[in-house]
Design a protein around this motif. Sequence first.
Motif, PDB file in Angstrom:
ATOM      1  N   GLN A 196      -1.270  -0.536   3.526  1.00  0.00           N
ATOM      2  CA  GLN A 196      -0.341  -1.710   2.709  1.00  0.00           C
ATOM      3  C   GLN A 196      -0.553  -1.549   1.171  1.00  0.00           C
ATOM      4  N   LYS A 197      -1.667  -1.000   0.678  1.00  0.00           N
ATOM      5  CA  LYS A 197      -2.134  -1.075  -0.978  1.00  0.00           C
ATOM      6  C   LYS A 197      -2.264   0.203  -1.546  1.00  0.00           C
ATOM      7  N   SER A 198      -2.026   0.217  -2.610  1.00  0.00           N
ATOM      8  CA  SER A 198      -2.297   1.447  -3.267  1.00  0.00           C
ATOM      9  C   SER A 198      -3.702   2.126  -3.390  1.00  0.00           C
ATOM     10  N   ASP A 199      -4.578   1.052  -3.556  1.00  0.00           N
ATOM     11  CA  ASP A 199      -5.985   1.383  -3.946  1.00  0.00           C
ATOM     12  C   ASP A 199      -6.601   1.761  -2.291  1.00  0.00           C
ATOM     13  N   GLN A 200      -6.174   1.314  -1.411  1.00  0.00           N
ATOM     14  CA  GLN A 200      -6.718   1.585  -0.065  1.00  0.00           C
ATOM     15  C   GLN A 200      -6.181   3.119   0.295  1.00  0.00           C
ATOM     16  N   THR A 201      -4.853   3.258  -0.195  1.00  0.00           N
ATOM     17  CA  THR A 201      -4.280   4.677  -0.008  1.00  0.00           C
ATOM     18  C   THR A 201      -5.055   5.735  -0.790  1.00  0.00           C
ATOM     19  N   TYR A 202      -5.554   5.391  -1.969  1.00  0.00           N
ATOM     20  CA  TYR A 202      -6.127   6.285  -2.950  1.00  0.00           C
ATOM     21  C   TYR A 202      -7.294   6.526  -2.212  1.00  0.00           C
ATOM     22  N   MET A 203      -8.049   5.658  -1.871  1.00  0.00           N
ATOM     23  CA  MET A 203      -9.630   5.651  -1.005  1.00  0.00           C
ATOM     24  C   MET A 203      -9.396   6.873  -0.073  1.00  0.00           C
ATOM     25  N   PRO A 211      -5.542  19.068  -0.881  1.00  0.00           N
ATOM     26  CA  PRO A 211      -4.250  18.889  -1.738  1.00  0.00           C
ATOM     27  C   PRO A 211      -2.945  18.605  -1.035  1.00  0.00           C
ATOM     28  N   SER A 212      -3.109  18.670   0.503  1.00  0.00           N
ATOM     29  CA  SER A 212      -2.104  18.243   1.449  1.00  0.00           C
ATOM     30  C   SER A 212      -2.155  16.889   2.063  1.00  0.00           C
ATOM     31  N   CYS A 213      -2.903  16.054   1.178  1.00  0.00           N
ATOM     32  CA  CYS A 213      -2.808  14.705   1.516  1.00  0.00           C
ATOM     33  C   CYS A 213      -2.901  13.710   0.347  1.00  0.00           C
ATOM     34  N   LYS A 214      -1.752  13.180   0.115  1.00  0.00           N
ATOM     35  CA  LYS A 214      -1.555  12.514  -1.380  1.00  0.00           C
ATOM     36  C   LYS A 214      -0.733  11.387  -1.119  1.00  0.00           C
ATOM     37  N   ILE A 215      -0.621  10.300  -2.120  1.00  0.00           N
ATOM     38  CA  ILE A 215       0.313   9.192  -2.077  1.00  0.00           C
ATOM     39  C   ILE A 215       1.695   9.254  -2.136  1.00  0.00           C
ATOM     40  N   LEU A 216       2.315   8.522  -1.413  1.00  0.00           N
ATOM     41  CA  LEU A 216       3.562   8.199  -1.698  1.00  0.00           C
ATOM     42  C   LEU A 216       3.818   6.791  -2.170  1.00  0.00           C
ATOM     43  N   TYR A 217       3.999   6.509  -3.518  1.00  0.00           N
ATOM     44  CA  TYR A 217       4.059   5.221  -4.092  1.00  0.00           C
ATOM     45  C   TYR A 217       5.513   4.944  -4.223  1.00  0.00           C
ATOM     46  N   ASP A 218       5.900   4.015  -3.058  1.00  0.00           N
ATOM     47  CA  ASP A 218       7.029   3.362  -3.176  1.00  0.00           C
ATOM     48  C   ASP A 218       7.044   2.109  -3.700  1.00  0.00           C
ATOM     49  N   ILE A 219       7.756   2.109  -4.932  1.00  0.00           N
ATOM     50  CA  ILE A 219       7.854   0.997  -5.828  1.00  0.00           C
ATOM     51  C   ILE A 219       8.320  -0.352  -5.325  1.00  0.00           C
ATOM     52  N   TYR A 220       9.314  -0.180  -4.466  1.00  0.00           N
ATOM     53  CA  TYR A 220       9.718  -1.363  -3.797  1.00  0.00           C
ATOM     54  C   TYR A 220       8.586  -2.013  -2.730  1.00  0.00           C
ATOM     55  N   ILE A 230       2.558  -0.756 -13.083  1.00  0.00           N
ATOM     56  CA  ILE A 230       2.391   0.423 -13.962  1.00  0.00           C
ATOM     57  C   ILE A 230       0.566   0.543 -14.031  1.00  0.00           C
ATOM     58  N   HIS A 231      -0.115  -0.570 -13.979  1.00  0.00           N
ATOM     59  CA  HIS A 231      -1.510  -0.459 -13.857  1.00  0.00           C
ATOM     60  C   HIS A 231      -1.844   0.287 -12.505  1.00  0.00           C
ATOM     61  N   ASN A 232      -1.276  -0.259 -11.343  1.00  0.00           N
ATOM     62  CA  ASN A 232      -1.866   0.279 -10.133  1.00  0.00           C
ATOM     63  C   ASN A 232      -1.425   1.593 -10.200  1.00  0.00           C
ATOM     64  N   MET A 233      -0.406   2.103 -10.626  1.00  0.00           N
ATOM     65  CA  MET A 233       0.127   3.675 -10.464  1.00  0.00           C
ATOM     66  C   MET A 233      -0.894   4.270 -11.664  1.00  0.00           C
ATOM     67  N   ASP A 234      -1.413   3.696 -12.791  1.00  0.00           N
ATOM     68  CA  ASP A 234      -2.259   4.486 -13.590  1.00  0.00           C
ATOM     69  C   ASP A 234      -3.675   4.734 -12.982  1.00  0.00           C
ATOM     70  N   ILE A 235      -4.107   3.751 -12.300  1.00  0.00           N
ATOM     71  CA  ILE A 235      -5.637   3.938 -11.786  1.00  0.00           C
ATOM     72  C   ILE A 235      -5.557   4.831 -10.455  1.00  0.00           C
ATOM     73  N   THR A 236      -4.117   5.158  -9.878  1.00  0.00           N
ATOM     74  CA  THR A 236      -4.228   5.769  -8.702  1.00  0.00           C
ATOM     75  C   THR A 236      -3.541   7.224  -8.934  1.00  0.00           C
TER      76      THR A 236
END
Length: 305
Positions: A196-203, A211-220, A230-236
């Motif tokens: 559910q969260k960007s930091d969790q996905t980053y971890m 290189p075959s496992c990355k984040i899909l950042y769905d803005i909605y 913007i802050h959370n995109m920047d740190i991940t």
Amino acid sequence: MKRRNFIKKTALTGGLLSSGGAFSYASTKKKLSPEYKFNLKYAPHLGMFKNLAGDDPIDQINFMADQGFIAFEDNSMMQRDVALQEKIGNTLSKRGMGMGVFVIDKGGNMANTLAAGKKEYIDIFLNGCKKSIEVAKRTNAKWMTVVPGGYDRSLPIGVQDAHVIEALKRGAEILEPHGLVMVLEPLSDSPDLYLQKSDQTYMICKAVDSPSCKILYDIYHLQKNEGHLIHNMDITWDEIAYIQIGDNPGRKEPTTGEINYKNVFKYIHSKGYDGILGMEHGNSQKGEIGEEAVIKAYQEVDGFL
């Protein structure tokens, strides 16, 4: 900045025009104006412009190209027949369009969550990874969406994390030799979803270390779940490989909700992002008027330079 008129009412001339011109569509009385040049690679999906372009998927993709969109995504590509997959891939190649994500079939869902660590669930996921390779080849795709599924409430969260990471490592081993990338999508649809969260996905991406496992950042979804886009995109940022779009509330085109998409897109452009931004949202209005409004909205928010 001045905006071009992107649609003009006129009678059909029929058939294809010269290779540098627009296409005509049997199901519409609208002829396209010269294409608009976008600063980013926004990717519509099938059905978004069906009233203007008709029901045929290839006509719809040609219509997108004629509006200046240089990418396309299709969550349901794995369910389409092989002949259509090949036609789509050939059309994208001819029109100079990039192929965005499709969803790995049964790649982890509420029925077979990867967090449970069960062999039968992991086998379903790995089989989906294997099947996705041929689909990717036919359509010139690189990215495939993976959602690990729901929580297994009977297990501690650390154990669930380990199960998800191990399953994704095995999926990455399948995809990596082919240069393919699964992108993990945090969702807001249910509190029972594990991711559910960007930091969790980053971890998780750091732990998989591929290189075959990355984040899909769905803005909605991430506006709903955590905000501070913007802050959370920047740190991940170093793990983000794909971005999707939708305004909130409503999950419609930019300018219909609370997200300042002009600033968000300005930030993404400033990072040198050369990837695809999937237009994974509905239209706020019905019919041709609604489809024209989508194109106009993207021209408006793309004017950040």
